[in-house]
Design a protein around this motif. Structure first.
Motif, PDB file in Angstrom:
ATOM      1  N   LEU A 210      41.195  64.352  40.546  1.00 50.30           N
ATOM      2  CA  LEU A 210      42.223  64.163  39.594  1.00 50.30           C
ATOM      3  C   LEU A 210      43.239  62.671  40.089  1.00 50.30           C
ATOM      4  O   LEU A 210      43.837  61.998  39.391  1.00 50.30           O
ATOM      5  CB  LEU A 210      43.267  65.301  39.540  1.00 50.30           C
ATOM      6  CG  LEU A 210      42.671  66.588  38.433  1.00 50.30           C
ATOM      7  CD1 LEU A 210      43.464  67.825  38.530  1.00 50.30           C
ATOM      8  CD2 LEU A 210      42.130  65.683  37.177  1.00 50.30           C
TER       9      LEU A 210
ATOM     10  N   SER B  45      41.755  59.766  39.600  1.00 54.37           N
ATOM     11  CA  SER B  45      41.570  59.597  38.247  1.00 54.37           C
ATOM     12  C   SER B  45      42.891  59.186  37.502  1.00 54.37           C
ATOM     13  O   SER B  45      43.184  58.899  36.410  1.00 54.37           O
ATOM     14  CB  SER B  45      41.117  60.200  37.346  1.00 54.37           C
ATOM     15  OG  SER B  45      41.291  61.554  37.432  1.00 54.37           O
TER      16      SER B  45
ATOM     17  N   ARG C 192      45.537  61.256  37.204  1.00 57.49           N
ATOM     18  CA  ARG C 192      45.947  62.305  36.481  1.00 57.49           C
ATOM     19  C   ARG C 192      46.727  63.476  37.391  1.00 57.49           C
ATOM     20  O   ARG C 192      46.589  64.690  37.269  1.00 57.49           O
ATOM     21  CB  ARG C 192      44.701  63.017  35.860  1.00 57.49           C
ATOM     22  CG  ARG C 192      43.942  62.269  35.018  1.00 57.49           C
ATOM     23  CD  ARG C 192      42.330  62.504  34.858  1.00 57.49           C
ATOM     24  NE  ARG C 192      42.189  64.193  34.530  1.00 57.49           N
ATOM     25  CZ  ARG C 192      41.091  64.908  34.425  1.00 57.49           C
ATOM     26  NH1 ARG C 192      39.948  63.983  34.830  1.00 57.49           N
ATOM     27  NH2 ARG C 192      40.987  65.945  33.893  1.00 57.49           N
TER      28      ARG C 192
ATOM     29  N   GLU D  17      48.337  66.673  35.984  1.00 54.86           N
ATOM     30  CA  GLU D  17      47.558  68.051  35.982  1.00 54.86           C
ATOM     31  C   GLU D  17      47.613  68.940  37.082  1.00 54.86           C
ATOM     32  O   GLU D  17      47.103  70.078  37.149  1.00 54.86           O
ATOM     33  CB  GLU D  17      46.200  67.677  35.544  1.00 54.86           C
ATOM     34  CG  GLU D  17      46.223  66.926  34.226  1.00 54.86           C
ATOM     35  CD  GLU D  17      44.499  66.687  34.005  1.00 54.86           C
ATOM     36  OE1 GLU D  17      43.781  67.488  34.268  1.00 54.86           O
ATOM     37  OE2 GLU D  17      44.277  65.696  33.100  1.00 54.86           O
TER      38      GLU D  17
END
Length: 280
Positions: free
Chosen positions: A140, A143, A145, A148
């Motif tokens: 994550l 990328s 993210r 999250e």
């Protein structure tokens, strides 16, 4: 609560042929309860139980509940984690020695027990392995993210049990395997198992090698989607257990079979009728 059923299914690793990326699957109706249980039946998980197989329950404070307490049963994804928990518990509470044990059950049985409860009397808490949580955090963060993830003591952590999958191609379609004539989307409990499959795919289809990306989704969220949403992808999902868990269960079953064989003692019979086709 009804005792947990011990694991007794035939286990096998994914042996399908890598098929590549897939476009949008054909529409499907929402999965039935039996279909969900069938998908989860091949996944071994590890509960802490008493000698009769009833799960060990912890009562924890929960201000959001009416009585301020929540009954929780832990479900471990890795047998080593479950064994370490039992060792630590019996060290801290010696009176529990010989009373608690690690029991192998299928994820389908845990799911069935969750759904059969009234008013969610017991909450099942899924316990991921540290290594897979760290892998999920890495995926994550790479990328972008971060939203999250959760932060605990200044460090990122993954909120739940991570499942790993891969996408490939210009449209980043889900990578699939062909298994017994069916095209399925595998969700791996072990990042390393997925990496091994990706490596084979990159050898077979070098033109797509640079487009492969690893993604992570939450087990708890997938179970919720299976249960409540009419999602066309759900029918094609296949859960791939952690290879260490399969090895642990396989070794345990072989040991049980050896013990049973050692206990068998042939005795002369008397008065038995001859079997069909026998010479006597």
């Amino acid at each position: 609560m009804k005792s947990l059923i011990r694991w007794g299914a035939t286990l096998g690793l994914v042996g399908g042929t890598l098929f590549g990326s897939i476009s949008a699957p054909a529409p499907a109706l929402a999965l039935s309860e039996d279909e969900i249980l069938q998908k989860l039946a091949s996944v071994p998980v590890f509960a802490i139980t008493d000698a009769e197989g009833s799960p060990l329950i912890a009562s924890i404070s929960n201000p959001q509940s009416g009585n301020g307490r929540t009954e929780v049963a832990g479900v471990f994804m890795n047998p080593q984690d479950a064994n370490r928990f039992v060792e630590r518990l019996t060290q801290e509470q010696p009176e529990m020695a010989g009373f608690v044990q690690v029991t192998v059950v299928s994820l389908a049985e845990i799911y069935r027990l969750e759904q059969s409860q009234q008013n969610n009397a017991i909450e099942f808490s899924y316990v991921p392995t540290r290594q897979e949580v760290e892998s999920a955090v890495s995926v994550l963060l790479d990328s972008g993210r971060e939203d999250e993830l959760l932060q605990q003591n200044g460090e990122y952590t993954y909120p739940g049990v991570p499942l790993f999958m891969a996408t490939a191609g210009p449209d980043q379609g889900y990578m699939t395997v062909e298994l017994d004539g069916e095209v399925v989307i595998p969700l791996f409990f072990d990042r390393e198992d997925l990496d091994n499959v990706i490596a084979r795919f990159q050898e077979q289809q070098p033109d797509f090698a640079a487009t492969v990306q690893t993604d992570v989704v939450q087990l708890e969220g997938v179970l919720e989607t299976l249960r409540n949403e009419n999602n066309e992808v759900m029918e094609q999902l296949m859960f791939v257990p952690h290879s260490e868990s399969l090895e642990f269960v396989g070794n345990m079953m072989r040991q049980m079979q050896q013990q049973q064989q050692q206990q068998l003692q042939l005795q002369p019979g008397e008065g038995a009728s001859p079997l069909p086709g026998s010479a006597r």
